[in-house]
Write an enzyme that holds these catalytic residues in place. Sequence first.
Site, PDB file in Angstrom:
ATOM      1  N   HIS A  23       3.941  -9.268  19.133  1.00  0.00           N
ATOM      2  CA  HIS A  23       3.265 -10.158  20.078  1.00  0.00           C
ATOM      3  C   HIS A  23       1.904 -10.558  19.516  1.00  0.00           C
ATOM      4  O   HIS A  23       1.402  -9.989  18.553  1.00  0.00           O
ATOM      5  CB  HIS A  23       3.140  -9.539  21.480  1.00  0.00           C
ATOM      6  N   CYS A  42      -6.205  -8.068  18.312  1.00  0.00           N
ATOM      7  CA  CYS A  42      -4.878  -8.247  18.923  1.00  0.00           C
ATOM      8  C   CYS A  42      -4.505  -9.725  19.025  1.00  0.00           C
ATOM      9  O   CYS A  42      -3.369 -10.068  19.342  1.00  0.00           O
ATOM     10  CB  CYS A  42      -4.835  -7.619  20.313  1.00  0.00           C
ATOM     11  N   HIS A  48       1.323  -9.078  15.690  1.00  0.00           N
ATOM     12  CA  HIS A  48       1.492  -7.721  15.157  1.00  0.00           C
ATOM     13  C   HIS A  48       2.588  -7.037  15.955  1.00  0.00           C
ATOM     14  O   HIS A  48       2.990  -7.523  17.017  1.00  0.00           O
ATOM     15  CB  HIS A  48       0.174  -6.944  15.257  1.00  0.00           C
ATOM     16  N   HIS A  50       4.698  -3.598  17.782  1.00  0.00           N
ATOM     17  CA  HIS A  50       4.573  -2.306  18.476  1.00  0.00           C
ATOM     18  C   HIS A  50       5.940  -1.655  18.549  1.00  0.00           C
ATOM     19  O   HIS A  50       6.956  -2.343  18.661  1.00  0.00           O
ATOM     20  CB  HIS A  50       4.076  -2.497  19.911  1.00  0.00           C
ATOM     21  N   ASP A  88      14.327  -6.289  21.776  1.00  0.00           N
ATOM     22  CA  ASP A  88      14.209  -5.576  20.499  1.00  0.00           C
ATOM     23  C   ASP A  88      14.214  -6.541  19.312  1.00  0.00           C
ATOM     24  O   ASP A  88      15.068  -7.441  19.230  1.00  0.00           O
ATOM     25  CB  ASP A  88      15.372  -4.583  20.361  1.00  0.00           C
ATOM     26  N   HIS A  89      13.242  -6.357  18.419  1.00  0.00           N
ATOM     27  CA  HIS A  89      13.072  -7.196  17.236  1.00  0.00           C
ATOM     28  C   HIS A  89      12.832  -8.665  17.583  1.00  0.00           C
ATOM     29  O   HIS A  89      13.232  -9.561  16.838  1.00  0.00           O
ATOM     30  CB  HIS A  89      14.256  -7.036  16.264  1.00  0.00           C
ATOM     31  N   GLU A 138       2.654   1.597  24.969  1.00  0.00           N
ATOM     32  CA  GLU A 138       2.519   0.610  23.893  1.00  0.00           C
ATOM     33  C   GLU A 138       2.155   1.302  22.591  1.00  0.00           C
ATOM     34  O   GLU A 138       2.593   0.912  21.507  1.00  0.00           O
ATOM     35  CB  GLU A 138       1.451  -0.424  24.258  1.00  0.00           C
TER      36      GLU A 138
HETATM   37 NI    NI Z   1      -0.587  -5.401  20.598  1.00  0.00          NI
END
Ligand code: NI
Length: 149
Positions: A23, A42, A48, A50, A88-89, A138
């Site tokens: 995100h 961020c 980036h 998570h 996911d992904h 997170e």
């Molecule tokens: Ni983040």
Amino acid sequence: MNDILEKPRKIYVTRKIEFNAAHRLFNPELSDEENRLFYGKCGGVHGHGHNYLLEITLSGTIDRKTGYLFDLKILKTILEEEIVARFDHRHLNFEVSELAGNVPTTELLAVAIWEILDDRLRAITNQEVRLHEVRIHETGKNSVTYLGE
Ligand code: NI
């Protein structure tokens, strides 16, 4: 005979799942300066990733016939279909319609996941079983909890 379920027993069950997603915390309606102020690194332009850990808790009363609140094998399947398949992904800013137009913070992700799972569970469970809590970790240190209010 000791009838443990002679009176209804309110209980909670939790299933954990993980998914990986990218995100970028960026709000196009804010100035670059405000975005930097609120989101810092961020908001990096390429985003980036998570490794999200999700804990889904259901509440209700124990079923007299099965001894379960809700079959966790079924919950596992629901979470794979509704959450893993959707998130996911993926890049949360671009690939998840439920988040379209929103800054994909963990708070908004928790609410979106609540809406998805609450709809699905209401369609298949009796009145006694309800989604109780969505918790998303997170990072190892940051988590968000939503109770549907
Ligand atoms: Ni983040």
